[in-house]
Every structure is written in C-alpha cells, then in structure tokens.
Motif scaffolding. Sequence first.
Motif, PDB file in Angstrom:
ATOM      1  N   ALA A 188      46.434  43.390  39.073  1.00 21.17           N
ATOM      2  CA  ALA A 188      45.402  43.362  37.722  1.00 21.17           C
ATOM      3  C   ALA A 188      45.178  42.025  37.142  1.00 21.17           C
ATOM      4  O   ALA A 188      46.399  41.151  37.268  1.00 21.17           O
ATOM      5  N   HIS A 189      44.135  41.650  36.970  1.00 23.87           N
ATOM      6  CA  HIS A 189      44.009  40.335  36.304  1.00 23.87           C
ATOM      7  C   HIS A 189      44.092  40.421  34.739  1.00 23.87           C
ATOM      8  O   HIS A 189      44.357  41.447  34.073  1.00 23.87           O
ATOM      9  N   GLY A 190      45.115  39.383  34.577  1.00 20.73           N
ATOM     10  CA  GLY A 190      45.854  39.345  33.257  1.00 20.73           C
ATOM     11  C   GLY A 190      46.667  38.141  32.935  1.00 20.73           C
ATOM     12  O   GLY A 190      46.821  37.334  33.774  1.00 20.73           O
ATOM     13  N   VAL A 191      47.447  38.265  32.018  1.00 26.23           N
ATOM     14  CA  VAL A 191      48.489  37.212  31.632  1.00 26.23           C
ATOM     15  C   VAL A 191      49.813  37.921  31.563  1.00 26.23           C
ATOM     16  O   VAL A 191      50.166  38.973  31.410  1.00 26.23           O
ATOM     17  N   TYR A 192      50.773  37.234  32.299  1.00 26.60           N
ATOM     18  CA  TYR A 192      51.955  37.584  32.320  1.00 26.60           C
ATOM     19  C   TYR A 192      53.216  36.564  31.954  1.00 26.60           C
ATOM     20  O   TYR A 192      52.848  35.339  32.125  1.00 26.60           O
ATOM     21  N   ALA A 193      54.363  37.161  31.922  1.00 24.94           N
ATOM     22  CA  ALA A 193      55.618  36.091  31.656  1.00 24.94           C
ATOM     23  C   ALA A 193      56.061  36.253  33.059  1.00 24.94           C
ATOM     24  O   ALA A 193      56.256  37.020  33.662  1.00 24.94           O
ATOM     25  N   THR A 194      56.430  35.029  33.273  1.00 28.32           N
ATOM     26  CA  THR A 194      56.959  34.425  34.780  1.00 28.32           C
ATOM     27  C   THR A 194      58.161  33.714  34.758  1.00 28.32           C
ATOM     28  O   THR A 194      58.426  32.897  33.457  1.00 28.32           O
ATOM     29  N   ARG A 195      58.747  33.748  35.924  1.00 29.40           N
ATOM     30  CA  ARG A 195      59.704  32.747  36.132  1.00 29.40           C
ATOM     31  C   ARG A 195      59.465  32.037  37.548  1.00 29.40           C
ATOM     32  O   ARG A 195      58.861  32.959  38.382  1.00 29.40           O
ATOM     33  N   ARG A 235      49.076  40.749  28.491  1.00 24.88           N
ATOM     34  CA  ARG A 235      47.638  41.180  28.023  1.00 24.88           C
ATOM     35  C   ARG A 235      46.673  40.867  29.389  1.00 24.88           C
ATOM     36  O   ARG A 235      46.894  40.508  30.288  1.00 24.88           O
ATOM     37  N   GLY A 236      45.402  41.640  29.179  1.00 30.12           N
ATOM     38  CA  GLY A 236      44.403  41.792  30.178  1.00 30.12           C
ATOM     39  C   GLY A 236      43.611  40.358  30.107  1.00 30.12           C
ATOM     40  O   GLY A 236      43.741  39.666  29.042  1.00 30.12           O
ATOM     41  N   GLU A 237      42.884  40.119  30.998  1.00 31.88           N
ATOM     42  CA  GLU A 237      41.932  38.694  31.119  1.00 31.88           C
ATOM     43  C   GLU A 237      40.935  39.087  30.082  1.00 31.88           C
ATOM     44  O   GLU A 237      40.125  40.240  29.817  1.00 31.88           O
TER      45      GLU A 237
END
Length: 317
Positions: free
Chosen positions: A220-227, A279-281
């Motif tokens: 899904a297009h959006g914003v993610y917390a990543t490592r 959140r989403g894009e």
Amino acid sequence: MAGRPVRCGEGALARPVVAIGNFDGVHAGHRAVIAECRALAASLGRPAAVLTFAPHPRTYFNPDSPVFRLTPDGVEATLLARLGLDGMIVLPFNAGLAAMSAEAFFDDLLARALGVSGVVVGHDFHFGKGRAGSPDFLRARGAAAGLPVRVTPKVTAEGDGPVSSSRIRAALEAGDVAGANALLGYRWFVRGVVSHGRKVGRTLNYPTANIRLADDCRLAHGVYATRVLVEGRTHDGVASFGRRPMFDNGAPLLEVHLFDFSGDLYGRVIDVEFVAWLRGEETFDSLDALIAQMDADSRNARRVLAENPPPPSVFPG
C-alpha cells in the motif's frame, strides 16, 4: 546456497531430502515444512534442500497479473540458507513442467533425475498437470517406491486461521504491516540498491535513500516506520512508498529517511524492515504543509520504533 538450478547426483546435494513448494515469504508454515525436512534428512544421513520453482506458477499461468513476491529471489535464498539447509534447487516453471503429470513428476523428476532420498510437503501442496498430485498421492507413490514422504499439518497464527502467503500479501496491500508481520513471524523487509533520485528530500531537510521495488510489489502506498540495515548496522527511519503526487506522480518509489545518519548510500545494498503503518499517501496545499507533516511523521515513527524494539529474529542479520 545457489539461487539457480543445480544438479543433485553428486557433491553436497547427493541424494537429498527435499522440501517442495513455493516458499514465498518463508513464513511459519514454510518453516515447519523445512524443519521436518531437516529432521528427516538428519535421520537418513542425507543433505536437506528446498525444491522450488521460478517463475511462480501463478505468474506463469497469468503473466499479465504476476504474483506479488514477498521475497524476491536473492532475499528468499538468504532466508532459506539461514534455516540451516544444504541447498536450494530451482526448477524453471515452463510449458514442459506445467504439462507434466503427477506420476511423471514423482517418477521421472524426483526419483530418477534428482534421485531424492525423501520428500516433505505442506498439507495443501498440489502439483502436476491440473494439480492432480496431492499429499495423499505422494504418500502412496513414496510407499510404493520405498521413499519416505512427510506431510506437515496446517500452521495457524494464534488461532487466527491458517498462515499463508496469500493472507500476508493481502495484509501488505492494505498497509497492515503489523498483521503481515504477525503471520510471517518476523518483520517483512525489502532489499535494494540505493539509486539517485531528484534529491528533493535534501531541499526539505529530509534526505532519502531511494529504492525501486519490483514491478509486482503491491505494498500500500503510504508512510511507514522502518528500520534499515546498512552494512551490518541498524538505523531507525521513516519511509514513504508511492508516486509522489506533490512532485512528479511517477512510478512507485520507496524513499527512506534514516534518523541521525550521515553518509553516502548511493550504490549500496540496504534492507528496509517495515515496522508500522503511519498514514496513507497524501497531497498537500504547499511545501510548508508537507514539511510540517513530515515532521509529524518523523516524531510518530520515532515513538513507534521506541515502543517496538527489534525482536529476537528468526532471521538474524
């Protein structure tokens, strides 16, 4: 471990016990099959290997709608190697294999060409033309040929139904990385080479490492917390995956901002682990509004990552 077809008549893979299937995701159900394969191989004094197919049969039969691969070839080989297997046998899934009967698959391919010493499959494994081959067929054929066949039972996720690659794909397509990670038993990640972009992030004080994911990726297009794993070191970050509607609305791109990091990543291979959906894009009225949202995303990502430290992984780096 080689990510290409290998010969099994000699050397390290002589007379292997094989776990057969499409191990996309290498999830808990796959790991149960592989554990049984290793146990059977140890009891027989033979090497243990997976036998899989490329492309994925569903992609072969529907090339206009390729399967969303959870673990592209290089990643899959890495994960399987970490499970203590002795090898990986990749068969080209082509017209000949698609037309092969279940009987020929067992007699000509497994017993004769590969010379296997045993076979392990999951409870729902089917093979051969028209998917005529089943676990019961394998048991009967193996008994007649004197080859042990083991069938592993269904694996469920904490009583929430069976673990399957299809369920994991659906979760990622919905942005539910927490749900996908629960089914996988580890945090889903992608691997890629950092490429040059338009360097817009630098002008916004958010430099990013850009990776183009496979065309079949339907995250899904959006914003993610990543490592992010860079040369053995892990860095927290926030990532956006999408078409950048504020700028060019182009091909999907993964843009990862690493917190408190300085250095040149261009050309390096990095792993990006997805911890949580934020959140989403979106499209914003101005660059100032976008920057304000990016500031909020970063604070949110830092909070989420602090609440979710790296777990002991079944796939350590």
